[in-house]
Design an enzyme around this catalytic site. Structure first.
Site, mmCIF file in Angstrom:
data_model
loop_
_atom_site.group_PDB
_atom_site.id
_atom_site.type_symbol
_atom_site.label_atom_id
_atom_site.label_comp_id
_atom_site.label_asym_id
_atom_site.label_seq_id
_atom_site.Cartn_x
_atom_site.Cartn_y
_atom_site.Cartn_z
ATOM 1 N N ARG A 53 0.863 -1.077 0.066
ATOM 2 C CA ARG A 53 0.047 -0.070 0.072
ATOM 3 C C ARG A 53 0.864 1.332 -0.084
ATOM 4 O O ARG A 53 0.475 2.259 0.625
ATOM 5 C CB ARG A 53 -1.031 0.071 1.265
ATOM 6 N N CYS A 54 1.953 1.423 -0.697
ATOM 7 C CA CYS A 54 2.899 2.352 -0.861
ATOM 8 C C CYS A 54 2.932 3.092 -2.241
ATOM 9 O O CYS A 54 2.534 2.362 -3.240
ATOM 10 C CB CYS A 54 4.351 1.642 -0.515
ATOM 11 N N GLY A 55 3.266 4.163 -2.335
ATOM 12 C CA GLY A 55 3.326 4.900 -3.643
ATOM 13 C C GLY A 55 4.419 4.330 -4.486
ATOM 14 O O GLY A 55 4.411 4.546 -5.821
ATOM 15 N N THR A 57 4.501 0.994 -4.803
ATOM 16 C CA THR A 57 4.161 -0.443 -4.801
ATOM 17 C C THR A 57 4.099 -0.695 -6.221
ATOM 18 O O THR A 57 4.335 -2.148 -6.956
ATOM 19 C CB THR A 57 2.610 -0.783 -4.190
#
Length: 378
Positions: A53-55, A57
């Site tokens: 759920r990371c930028g 990803t």
């Protein structure tokens, strides 16, 4: 409880300090089974801590593309989900794996969730950080500038620590288990691709791995290996196939010791200052002496010969160092004349340089190269 925690931390630290390569560690796979990283000996590894759920990803797409491109040539990507950065890797490893296969169709192995920083950091990551510290973000890049600003607001001295800074930090490991490079999540994947291309190519990786070695084990180089190395040397390019070189390989330890005694007598203070001094040839047990015509004209060919020799030695687990200083001393010192006479150099040739060669007792770090000196004329 504190005592138990301290003991566990001490054991982890001891394991990390005693480790020589990544192969000394074990990790748990997505089924909870312990996997020794020695299973990956001989492979080029890209080790990455990830989050779903990371930028960053979407980098899973780029990682999968690199995996498909180089997997057949020996690349393995080892994925370690980590929930330490913004809690962006929630859920079990099974849920994470299902998400990654459904959304990015990844084919590389995912391992159990771990911590990469702090008291509970996995020993593997403690080791990786000890081998390659934080090198900074490229603040000329918008994403790098953003990461630097965010982290500096949290800790003004964040860049002075080797901690993992965020998700999708990557470590490149050579086929022999050395951690050779660290990439921050903002680094260009094209740069990582280029470095992997070098590592999976045996010729290119051998070139990039060669260093000048100045500490050697007290172990002679086998004569059979020297014959192979010299054969590689004399097969170097030579203008008009003139082969304007004469080579003398010194395996005689007594001869090296005798000329070294002369050197020690005449350079007593210098030798005294060098606690690691064994001999004047960077402590090497074997010498390759390269000679060229007195009237000149063989220097370029001899240089190509020497590079072949050093790269061949590197490929066989040996270290080398090209020496000029000892040559100047030998030529200028009458007391060392016996050494040159023993080499039996033809009258129309002169000693040009010496290659120290032996089993290395150090692993020198690479020195920076100035790419700005290169221009492409298109």
């Amino acid at each position: 409880m504190k005592k138990i925690l301290f003991c566990l931390l001490a054991m982890t630290t001891a394991l990390t300090l005693s480790a020589q390569t990544v192969y000394d560690f074990k990790v748990k796979d997505d089924l909870g089974q312990e996997v020794p990283l020695s299973n990956y000996k001989g492979k080029v590894l890209l080790i990455v801590n990830t989050a779903t759920r990371c930028g960053f990803t979407p980098q899973y797409n780029e990682l999968q593309a690199i995996y498909e491109k180089y997997h057949a040539e020996g690349l393995e990507i080892l994925d370690f989900p980590c929930n330490q950065f913004g809690q962006q890797a929630p859920g079990s490893i099974q849920e994470i794996h299902q998400f990654c296969t459904a959304n990015f169709n990844i084919g590389f192995p995912q391992f159990d969730k771990i911590d990469v920083n702090g008291a509970n950091a996995h020993p593997l990551y403690t080791y990786l950080k000890s081998q390659q510290g934080f090198g900074g973000f490229d603040t000329a890049d918008e994403r790098g500038k953003m990461m630097d600003g965010m982290l500096r607001r949290q800790d003004a001295d964040y860049d002075k620590k080797s901690d993992i800074k965020w998700n999708f930090t990557k470590f490149l490991v050579s086929r022999d288990g050395r951690v050779i490079k660290r990439y921050e999540p903002t680094d260009k994947m094209s740069d990582i691709d280029a470095d992997i291309q070098i590592e999976v190519n045996p010729v290119l990786s051998n070139i990039m791995a060669r260093r000048s070695v100045r500490k050697y084990l007290d172990k002679p180089v086998e004569h059979e290996k020297l014959e192979v190395i010299i054969k590689a040397g004399i097969n170097a390019p030579s203008g008009m196939n003139r082969q304007p070189w004469v080579i003398r390989v010194v395996e005689d330890q007594q001869l090296i010791a005798s000329v070294n005694e002369v050197y020690k007598q005449e350079n007593a203070e210098q030798v005294k200052r060098d606690k690691d001094f064994k001999n004047m040839f960077r402590n090497a047990p074997t010498l390759i002496c390269v000679c060229t015509p007195v009237n000149g004209g063989g220097e370029l060919d001899a240089g190509l010969l020497g590079e072949n020799i050093m790269l061949a030695a590197q490929s066989m687990g040996l270290g080398t160092c090209c020496l000029g200083g000892p040559v100047r001393w030998l030529l200028a010192n009458e007391k060392a004349r016996f050494f040159l006479q023993r080499l039996d150099i033809p009258a129309d040739y002169k000693l040009n340089y010496i290659i120290a060669i032996g089993y290395p007792d150090e692993q020198p770090a690479p020195k920076p190269r100035d790419a700005s000196k290169v221009k492409y004329i298109k």
